[in-house]
Design a protein around this motif. Sequence first.
Motif, mmCIF file in Angstrom:
data_model
loop_
_atom_site.group_PDB
_atom_site.id
_atom_site.type_symbol
_atom_site.label_atom_id
_atom_site.label_comp_id
_atom_site.label_asym_id
_atom_site.label_seq_id
_atom_site.Cartn_x
_atom_site.Cartn_y
_atom_site.Cartn_z
ATOM 1 N N ALA A 13 0.837 -1.147 0.102
ATOM 2 C CA ALA A 13 0.161 0.018 0.059
ATOM 3 C C ALA A 13 0.965 1.254 -0.042
ATOM 4 C CB ALA A 13 -0.917 -0.014 1.109
ATOM 5 N N GLU A 14 1.762 1.242 0.851
ATOM 6 C CA GLU A 14 2.892 2.225 0.952
ATOM 7 C C GLU A 14 3.521 2.466 -0.433
ATOM 8 O OE1 GLU A 14 4.306 2.561 5.610
ATOM 9 O OE2 GLU A 14 5.205 1.230 4.141
ATOM 10 N N LEU A 15 4.042 1.359 -1.260
ATOM 11 C CA LEU A 15 4.504 1.514 -2.435
ATOM 12 C C LEU A 15 3.731 2.107 -3.474
ATOM 13 C CD1 LEU A 15 6.674 -1.923 -2.500
ATOM 14 C CD2 LEU A 15 7.531 0.665 -2.374
ATOM 15 N N VAL A 16 2.396 1.625 -3.438
ATOM 16 C CA VAL A 16 1.463 2.011 -4.437
ATOM 17 C C VAL A 16 1.237 3.624 -4.269
ATOM 18 C CG1 VAL A 16 -1.161 1.774 -5.167
ATOM 19 C CG2 VAL A 16 0.343 -0.213 -4.789
ATOM 20 N N GLY A 17 1.265 3.977 -2.979
ATOM 21 C CA GLY A 17 0.856 5.431 -2.466
ATOM 22 C C GLY A 17 1.995 6.398 -3.050
ATOM 23 N N ARG A 18 3.105 5.855 -2.923
ATOM 24 C CA ARG A 18 4.429 6.432 -3.376
ATOM 25 C C ARG A 18 4.377 6.666 -4.932
ATOM 26 N NH1 ARG A 18 9.356 3.793 -0.003
ATOM 27 N NH2 ARG A 18 8.653 4.381 2.050
ATOM 28 N N LEU A 19 4.056 5.588 -5.570
ATOM 29 C CA LEU A 19 4.041 5.734 -6.953
ATOM 30 C C LEU A 19 3.031 6.694 -7.510
ATOM 31 C CD1 LEU A 19 4.863 4.320 -9.746
ATOM 32 C CD2 LEU A 19 2.996 2.389 -9.447
ATOM 33 N N SER A 20 1.988 6.500 -6.720
ATOM 34 C CA SER A 20 0.634 7.476 -7.281
ATOM 35 C C SER A 20 1.593 8.917 -7.150
ATOM 36 C CB SER A 20 -0.379 7.208 -6.554
ATOM 37 O OG SER A 20 -1.326 8.237 -6.726
ATOM 38 N N GLU A 21 1.947 9.028 -6.045
ATOM 39 C CA GLU A 21 2.568 10.535 -5.664
ATOM 40 C C GLU A 21 3.417 10.864 -6.788
ATOM 41 O OE1 GLU A 21 5.391 12.349 -2.408
ATOM 42 O OE2 GLU A 21 3.794 11.170 -1.505
ATOM 43 N N GLN A 22 4.459 10.060 -6.924
ATOM 44 C CA GLN A 22 5.518 10.439 -7.765
ATOM 45 C C GLN A 22 5.098 10.554 -9.561
ATOM 46 O OE1 GLN A 22 8.467 7.198 -7.342
ATOM 47 N NE2 GLN A 22 9.093 8.017 -5.545
ATOM 48 N N VAL A 23 4.140 9.494 -9.754
ATOM 49 C CA VAL A 23 3.454 9.880 -11.125
ATOM 50 C C VAL A 23 2.578 10.976 -11.197
ATOM 51 C CG1 VAL A 23 1.481 9.093 -12.792
ATOM 52 C CG2 VAL A 23 3.308 7.100 -11.610
#
Length: 134
Positions: A13-23
């Motif tokens: 979930a944290e990785l997906v959140g970071r990915l979303s933020e970076q995208v």
Amino acid sequence: MNRVAAEHEPSTAELVGRLSEQVSRLARDEIRLALAEVKDKGKHVGVGAGLLGGAGVLAWFGVGALVAGAVLALALVLPAWAAALVVAGVVFLVAGVLALVGKKQVGQGTPPLPEQAVESVKRDISAVSERAHR
């Protein structure tokens, strides 16, 4: 040691959140870059258009000076009023020819309606209206 490593690894979930933020950040940065490029190119286009407008005005004055020169030259053999009428007639004749050529070019550049597409749209409209009335 396995437990310590597991505590430092981010969850999915944290990785997906970071990915979303970076995208999101990447998309915003790309949009800002594109806007900056368009703004810069727009400035160049604006300056170029202004310079072309200035050139057109100066060319217009040049044509006026040539017409005046033609009137003055013709006035050496004709009365001034007759010279002005002759030059005006020639200018109107050239303008008429240019207008006819321009009209022909515009006519050639205007595409006819795509008959197949128009017929297809008509069929679609009639099919939809038939189904709506049922």
